[in-house]
Motif scaffolding. Structure first.
Motif, short mmCIF file in Angstrom:
data_model
loop_
_atom_site.label_atom_id
_atom_site.label_comp_id
_atom_site.label_asym_id
_atom_site.label_seq_id
_atom_site.Cartn_x
_atom_site.Cartn_y
_atom_site.Cartn_z
N LEU A 149 40.84 22.18 81.42
CA LEU A 149 39.53 21.83 81.97
C LEU A 149 39.49 20.37 82.42
O LEU A 149 38.91 20.05 83.46
CB LEU A 149 38.43 22.11 80.95
N THR A 150 40.12 19.49 81.65
CA THR A 150 40.17 18.08 82.02
C THR A 150 40.95 17.87 83.31
O THR A 150 40.52 17.11 84.19
CB THR A 150 40.79 17.24 80.89
N LEU A 151 42.08 18.53 83.46
CA LEU A 151 42.87 18.41 84.68
C LEU A 151 42.11 18.94 85.89
O LEU A 151 42.14 18.32 86.97
CB LEU A 151 44.20 19.15 84.53
N ILE A 152 41.43 20.05 85.72
CA ILE A 152 40.63 20.60 86.83
C ILE A 152 39.52 19.63 87.22
O ILE A 152 39.29 19.37 88.40
CB ILE A 152 40.06 21.98 86.45
N CYS A 200 38.71 13.71 92.15
CA CYS A 200 39.49 12.90 93.08
C CYS A 200 39.44 13.46 94.50
O CYS A 200 39.37 12.71 95.47
CB CYS A 200 40.95 12.81 92.63
N CYS A 201 39.48 14.76 94.63
CA CYS A 201 39.52 15.36 95.96
C CYS A 201 38.15 15.40 96.63
O CYS A 201 38.04 15.21 97.84
CB CYS A 201 40.07 16.78 95.88
N CYS A 202 37.11 15.66 95.88
CA CYS A 202 35.79 15.92 96.48
C CYS A 202 34.89 14.69 96.51
O CYS A 202 33.92 14.68 97.25
CB CYS A 202 35.09 17.02 95.71
N SER A 203 35.19 13.66 95.76
CA SER A 203 34.26 12.53 95.70
C SER A 203 34.42 11.58 96.88
O SER A 203 33.49 10.84 97.20
CB SER A 203 34.45 11.77 94.39
N ARG A 204 35.59 11.55 97.52
CA ARG A 204 35.81 10.63 98.64
C ARG A 204 35.74 11.38 99.96
O ARG A 204 36.37 12.42 100.11
CB ARG A 204 37.19 9.99 98.54
N PRO A 205 35.02 10.82 100.93
CA PRO A 205 35.07 11.41 102.26
C PRO A 205 36.39 11.06 102.94
O PRO A 205 37.07 10.12 102.54
CB PRO A 205 33.89 10.79 102.99
N ALA A 206 36.74 11.79 103.96
CA ALA A 206 38.03 11.59 104.63
C ALA A 206 38.10 10.24 105.34
O ALA A 206 39.17 9.67 105.50
CB ALA A 206 38.28 12.71 105.63
#
Length: 98
Positions: A41-44, A50-56
């Motif tokens: 759960l921590t890894l997920i 990391c993937c969803c919090s930053r815009p491209a």
């Protein structure tokens, strides 16, 4: 399929036996079975954060900011103190008799 069901049934029997032996064994089993779940759960959570919090665009903007900083550093003068104070410090030290 039968082997898998027998594996899980043997694990369940072990859990029941340890639970009947005492509270300490139950707590130990809960911790041992809960740790892998907690790690997953921590890894997920970390990966999603990391993937969803930053815009491209943020990746491109950070590269442009780095380039601007490099250009500014080249244009500015070097304000470091020269090595002369080190020479003065060496002169203040007493010399060793030869």
């Amino acid at each position: 399929m039968e082997r898998i069901s027998s594996f899980f049934s043997s694990i369940w029997e072990t859990i029941l036996i340890k639970h009947q032996e005492g509270l300490f064994n139950t707590v130990c089993l809960a911790v041992l079975l809960g740790l892998p779940l907690l790690v997953v759960l921590t890894l997920i959570f970390i990966c999603c954060h990391c993937c969803c919090s930053r815009p491209a665009k943020s990746c491109q903007q950070s590269e442009q900011n780095k380039r601007k900083k490099k250009k500014k550093k080249k244009d500015e003068e070097d304000l470091w103190i020269s090595a002369q104070p080190k020479l003065l410090q060496m002169e203040k030290r007493p010399s060793l008799p030869v």
